[in-house]
Design an enzyme around this catalytic site. Structure first.
Site, short mmCIF file in Angstrom:
data_model
loop_
_atom_site.label_atom_id
_atom_site.label_comp_id
_atom_site.label_asym_id
_atom_site.label_seq_id
_atom_site.Cartn_x
_atom_site.Cartn_y
_atom_site.Cartn_z
N ASN A 1 0.62 -1.22 -0.43
CA ASN A 1 0.10 -0.10 -0.47
C ASN A 1 0.54 1.61 -0.31
O ASN A 1 0.61 2.78 -0.33
CB ASN A 1 -1.07 -0.13 1.64
CG ASN A 1 -2.21 -0.83 0.53
OD1 ASN A 1 -2.10 -0.75 -0.27
ND2 ASN A 1 -3.20 -0.76 1.90
N CYS B 1 -8.17 2.90 3.38
CA CYS B 1 -6.75 2.66 3.27
C CYS B 1 -5.34 3.22 3.53
O CYS B 1 -4.44 2.89 3.96
CB CYS B 1 -6.45 1.56 2.38
SG CYS B 1 -8.16 -0.07 2.78
C1 UDX Z 1 -6.62 0.21 -1.76
C2 UDX Z 1 -5.14 -1.06 -2.96
O1 UDX Z 1 -6.10 -0.68 -3.86
C3 UDX Z 1 -5.88 -1.78 -1.85
O2 UDX Z 1 -5.09 -3.43 -2.61
C4 UDX Z 1 -6.43 -2.28 -0.38
O3 UDX Z 1 -6.49 -3.57 0.30
C5 UDX Z 1 -6.75 -1.07 0.35
O4 UDX Z 1 -6.00 -0.13 -0.55
P1 UDX Z 1 -8.97 0.94 -2.64
O5 UDX Z 1 -8.47 1.99 -1.24
O6 UDX Z 1 -10.32 0.82 -2.52
O7 UDX Z 1 -7.88 0.18 -2.75
O8 UDX Z 1 -8.49 2.38 -3.34
P2 UDX Z 1 -7.67 2.13 -4.71
O9 UDX Z 1 -8.63 2.16 -5.79
O10 UDX Z 1 -6.44 1.66 -4.87
O11 UDX Z 1 -7.72 3.92 -4.77
C6 UDX Z 1 -6.84 5.15 -3.96
C7 UDX Z 1 -6.84 6.26 -4.13
O12 UDX Z 1 -5.47 6.42 -4.74
C8 UDX Z 1 -8.69 6.43 -4.33
O13 UDX Z 1 -8.83 8.02 -3.78
C9 UDX Z 1 -7.57 6.35 -5.79
O14 UDX Z 1 -8.54 7.80 -6.44
C10 UDX Z 1 -6.97 7.12 -6.20
N1 UDX Z 1 -5.23 6.69 -7.35
C11 UDX Z 1 -4.88 5.55 -7.29
C12 UDX Z 1 -4.71 8.04 -7.61
O15 UDX Z 1 -5.10 9.37 -7.05
N2 UDX Z 1 -4.56 7.99 -8.93
C13 UDX Z 1 -4.47 5.90 -9.48
O16 UDX Z 1 -3.40 6.50 -10.55
C14 UDX Z 1 -4.75 5.73 -8.86
#
Ligand code: UDX
Length: 459
Positions: A229, A282
């Site tokens: 993470n 997370c």
């Molecule tokens: C994350 C991890 O992906 C997962 O493996 C873990 O178990 C829990 O945390 P999640 O919190 O559901 O999952 O969301 P994720 O889809 O990973 O996105 C997290 C945040 O990052 C979002 O706010 C998204 O907008 C942001 N993000 C993601 C970006 O700003 N840029 C990116 O390129 C990708």
């Protein structure tokens, strides 16, 4: 390894029926595994036993309903039925404390309450598997608590292992059915091999067969979760830092820069999307927890601190850019498009959109928040209160606005006709903080287009 037990013979206990626990319970029970779910919340337990998921996840309700109808899943507030379980997963929450470290109270509480069931266990070798995201050393402490309470010996009378969860919100069912990997670290080999046997037979039945990685101890498995993470969060903050530099360079565009970087086979473009930063339950919590843990071990966590710093300051940075474009924010109507922390969810926890709304309101702007998901909007209203206006109507959101910001990359916004902005807004100033539009298309349509990571036009 030879599969010794049929899937239907396993008895599984799951303590904590939130996103991870309930999804795991429903997916396993739907595929014929006998699951007992335990939660302290009686209303939640009743809803689950009626076949109603208290959270929204695509596909979850159907699996849950069928599992309840078939009688393979049963939820209860009592720990006593766990005496029959071969494996007990702990999936309770680990919220942040004020210094960023995590509160392990619910995990230890679960361990204490489990003790009686383990003392009366009818299983040959019950294994406690910690799925909650916890700092290295926690699984061993869980085993220690059970030993203290019962006099049972970890590694002889019962087993313990770390089995971290990597599922994403909005894709919880899909990720549980087909995870990128299953990581297991036991306090001794028998705990790990029992968990491995269970997951192997489950995924063999499904035919998905993800890699199952058994590491030497629970600490390594616990660390793999934080490392994953923190690394993904680092990629996002790295892209946002680069974006701030690109914005100062005429003609420079972070989207093109990332495309160019990704041609190097050593660089994976995933999670290099510049924007408003990361939110959710997370990344923000885990980066802070790992930082606090590093400090407690006398390790200088400068790189981890920087990940969090970029993320915390990104909404301020975007607010400043808006202020420059509008000359002042005082009295200006700014529409924030998207409240959820990411698309396809109603979750607004740590949403950067809400952080931006707060900053804009503090600087005197009249803030309107739109989200295509009414539940996400309701959650935003509950979190922020009267500092903003809330609507699910695009017309209402944009009419007479001085600026609009794309804060969540919902599909809904991607397919909008740019004429909507020019027709409804007082000034069609659009700040694309998630890079969902093609700059040239928007400019040609008469939109005053600005974006994160996009330098000014060459003269
Ligand atoms: C994350 C991890 O992906 C997962 O493996 C873990 O178990 C829990 O945390 P999640 O919190 O559901 O999952 O969301 P994720 O889809 O990973 O996105 C997290 C945040 O990052 C979002 O706010 C998204 O907008 C942001 N993000 C993601 C970006 O700003 N840029 C990116 O390129 C990708």
């Amino acid at each position: 390894m030879a599969i010794r037990r049929a899937l239907a013979e396993w008895r599984i206990g799951i303590v904590g029926l939130g996103y991870v626990g309930l999804t795991t319970a429903a997916v396993l029970a739907y595929h014929g595994v006998k699951v007992t779910g335990v939660d302290v919340d009686a209303a939640k337990v009743e809803a689950i036993n009626r076949g109603e998921a208290p959270i929204y996840e695509p596909g979850l309700n159907k699996l849950l309903r069928e599992a309840i109808e078939r009688g393979t899943l049963y939820a209860t507030t009592s720990y006593a039925p766990l005496r029959e379980a071969d494996i007990i997963f702990i999936t309770v929450g680990t919220p942040s404390l004020s210094d960023g470290s995590i509160n392990l109270g619910y995990v230890f509480d679960a361990a204490e309450k489990l003790a009686d069931a383990l003392a009366a266990s009818t299983a040959e070798y019950p294994v406690v598997a910690v799925k909650s995201t916890v700092v290295p050393g926690t699984t061993r402490r869980v085993a220690g608590i059970i030993e203290e309470q019962t006099g049972l010996h970890p590694g002889r009378d019962f087993g313990a292992a770390s089995n971290p969860e990597f599922l994403r919100e909005g894709r919880a069912v899909e990720d549980t059915l087909n995870p990128s990997r299953v990581v297991i670290g036991g306090i001794e080999p028998r705990s790990a091999s029992q968990l491995k046997e269970f997951w192997q037979s489950f995924y063999q039945r499904l035919g998905t067969n993800p890699p199952i990685l058994v590491v030497d101890n629970p600490e390594t498995a616990e660390m793999i979760k934080y490392a994953s993470n923190a690394f993904l969060a680092m990629k996002i903050s790295f892209a946002n830092m680069l974006a701030r530099i690109c914005e100062k360079i005429t003609g420079c565009d972070i989207v093109e820069v990332v495309k160019g970087m990704a041609r190097d086979p050593r660089i994976n473009p995933a999670f290099l999307g510049a924007g408003l930063g990361y939110g959710g339950s997370c990344f923000p919590k885990d980066v802070k927890a790992l930082t606090a843990h590093a400090r407690s071990l006398c390790v200088e966590p400068r790189l981890l601190e920087a990940i969090d710093w970029v993320n915390e300051t990104q909404p301020h940075h975007i607010a400043k850019r808006l202020e420059e474009l509008l000359n002042t924010l005082r009295g200006k109507t700014v529409t924030i498009l998207g409240a959820a922390f990411k698309p396809d969810t109603d979750d607004v926890r740590e949403s950067r959109a809400l952080a931006l709304a707060k900053i804009l309101a503090e600087r005197g702007a009249r803030v309107r928040i739109h989200d295509p998901n009414p539940k996400a909007l309701e959650n935003a209203k509950r979190t922020l209160g009267p500092i903003a206006e809330y609507t699910t109507s695009m017309e209402e959101a944009l009419r007479g606005a001085d600026a609009a910001v794309i804060a969540t990359d919902w599909e809904h916004y991607k397919s909008l006709n740019p004429a909507l902005y020019t027709r409804l807004m007082r000034r069609p100033l659009l700040f694309d903080a998630r890079r969902i539009y093609d700059p040239q298309t928007m400019k040609k349509a008469g939109v005053e287009y600005h974006a994160v990571g996009l330098g000014g036009d060459p003269k």
